[in-house]
Design a protein around this motif. Structure first.
Motif, short mmCIF file in Angstrom:
data_model
loop_
_atom_site.label_atom_id
_atom_site.label_comp_id
_atom_site.label_asym_id
_atom_site.label_seq_id
_atom_site.Cartn_x
_atom_site.Cartn_y
_atom_site.Cartn_z
N ILE A 82 1.74 6.38 6.02
CA ILE A 82 0.48 6.31 5.29
C ILE A 82 -0.57 7.17 5.98
N ILE A 83 -0.66 7.06 7.29
CA ILE A 83 -1.62 7.86 8.07
C ILE A 83 -1.36 9.34 7.85
N LYS A 84 -0.13 9.75 7.91
CA LYS A 84 0.22 11.16 7.71
C LYS A 84 -0.10 11.61 6.29
N HIS A 85 0.26 10.79 5.29
CA HIS A 85 -0.02 11.16 3.89
C HIS A 85 -1.51 11.27 3.62
N LEU A 86 -2.29 10.29 4.08
CA LEU A 86 -3.74 10.34 3.87
C LEU A 86 -4.35 11.54 4.58
N LEU A 105 -11.18 6.91 1.21
CA LEU A 105 -9.88 7.19 1.81
C LEU A 105 -10.03 7.60 3.27
N GLY A 106 -11.10 8.33 3.58
CA GLY A 106 -11.39 8.67 4.97
C GLY A 106 -11.67 7.43 5.81
N GLN A 107 -12.39 6.48 5.21
CA GLN A 107 -12.66 5.22 5.90
C GLN A 107 -11.37 4.42 6.07
N GLN A 108 -10.56 4.39 5.02
CA GLN A 108 -9.32 3.62 5.08
C GLN A 108 -8.35 4.22 6.10
N LEU A 109 -8.36 5.54 6.22
CA LEU A 109 -7.53 6.21 7.22
C LEU A 109 -7.82 5.64 8.61
N LYS A 110 -9.09 5.47 8.92
CA LYS A 110 -9.46 4.92 10.22
C LYS A 110 -8.81 3.56 10.45
N TYR A 111 -8.86 2.70 9.47
CA TYR A 111 -8.36 1.34 9.67
C TYR A 111 -6.84 1.27 9.67
N HIS A 112 -6.18 2.21 9.03
CA HIS A 112 -4.72 2.28 9.18
C HIS A 112 -4.36 2.71 10.60
N CYS A 113 -5.21 3.54 11.18
CA CYS A 113 -4.99 3.93 12.58
C CYS A 113 -5.21 2.75 13.52
N LEU A 150 0.82 -1.21 0.00
CA LEU A 150 0.00 0.00 0.00
C LEU A 150 0.86 1.26 0.00
N TYR A 151 1.92 1.24 0.77
CA TYR A 151 2.81 2.40 0.82
C TYR A 151 3.39 2.69 -0.57
N ASP A 152 3.80 1.64 -1.25
CA ASP A 152 4.39 1.81 -2.58
C ASP A 152 3.38 2.25 -3.63
N GLU A 153 2.10 2.06 -3.37
CA GLU A 153 1.05 2.44 -4.31
C GLU A 153 0.57 3.88 -4.13
N LEU A 154 0.98 4.56 -3.08
CA LEU A 154 0.55 5.94 -2.85
C LEU A 154 0.98 6.83 -4.01
N GLU A 155 0.12 7.78 -4.33
CA GLU A 155 0.39 8.74 -5.40
C GLU A 155 0.23 10.16 -4.87
N THR A 156 0.69 11.10 -5.65
CA THR A 156 0.50 12.51 -5.33
C THR A 156 0.18 13.26 -6.61
N ASN A 157 -0.33 14.48 -6.46
CA ASN A 157 -0.59 15.32 -7.63
C ASN A 157 -0.31 16.77 -7.28
N CYS A 158 -0.45 17.64 -8.26
CA CYS A 158 -0.15 19.06 -8.02
C CYS A 158 -1.36 19.82 -7.47
N PHE A 159 -2.50 19.15 -7.31
CA PHE A 159 -3.71 19.82 -6.84
C PHE A 159 -3.97 19.66 -5.36
N SER A 160 -3.16 18.86 -4.69
CA SER A 160 -3.40 18.59 -3.27
C SER A 160 -2.08 18.28 -2.57
N GLY A 202 -0.18 15.84 0.50
CA GLY A 202 -0.29 14.46 0.94
C GLY A 202 -0.28 13.48 -0.22
N LYS A 203 -0.71 12.27 0.09
CA LYS A 203 -0.76 11.21 -0.91
C LYS A 203 -2.05 10.43 -0.73
N TYR A 204 -2.41 9.68 -1.76
CA TYR A 204 -3.68 8.97 -1.83
C TYR A 204 -3.51 7.74 -2.72
#
Length: 173
Positions: free
Chosen positions: A67-71, A45-53, A6-16, A18-20
């Motif tokens: 991951i928690i910080k990026h999300l 992603l908000g739901q997934q954030l909870k379960y990473h916590c 999951l960590y390796d799958e995180l992406e980023t863009n110029c509009f935001s 963090g990562k998603y």
């Protein structure tokens, strides 16, 4: 291994910030033909954030903490001036309205992330979402399930799922 994946799958863009993750797995066989391959499902992603916590509290790892910080950074950065954010990253993707059952679950992600990384903006965001939902969705008997960003009602039917998720999120807050 799953956290590493999951960590390796995180992406980023110029509009935001963090990562998603995209909604669809980039390495999947059908990804190139997927019509919504650029879809980012912000509410999930908000739901997934909870379960990473939850995972971090049981088996803490450095990558899961990242991951928690990026999300968290991503979700905080996509809020509008009223502190609300939409289901998907583009109106061309479905669903693209405020589905209260899913939006409310972000409260849990923000509260749990705050308990780990102690960023006050996470609690502020949880409170903003809670207040917006109560103001715009609660009709005195149940939570209206689907609204538009300005709070206007799109669907005012009673759905048990909407109430279950929303009440669960409110009680966690």
């Amino acid at each position: 291994r799953y956290i590493n994946f999951l960590y390796d799958e995180l992406e980023t863009n110029c509009f935001s910030d963090g990562k998603y993750w995209r909604y669809f797995y980039r390495g999947g066989k059908r990804f190139e033909n997927e019509i919504q391959k650029d879809k980012i499902d912000n509410y999930h992603l908000g739901q997934q954030l909870k379960y990473h916590c939850v995972i971090q509290k049981i088996i803490p790892t450095n990558k899961n903490l990242k991951i928690i910080k990026h999300l968290s950074d991503y979700l905080l950065s996509i809020r509008n001036t009223h502190g609300i954010y939409e289901y998907c990253n583009s109106h061309s993707f479905k669903p693209n309205n405020i589905h209260i059952w899913s939006f409310s679950s972000a409260i849990q992600g923000f509260v749990d992330a705050y308990s780990i990384i102690k960023d006050e903006k996470l609690l502020e965001s949880a409170v903003t979402i809670k207040k917006w939902i109560i103001k715009n969705s609660w009709n005195g008997k149940y939570f209206i399930p689907v609204l538009v960003l300005n709070g206007n009602v799109l669907d005012n039917n009673y759905y048990p799922r909407t109430n279950a998720w929303t009440i669960h999120s409110m009680t966690q807050y």
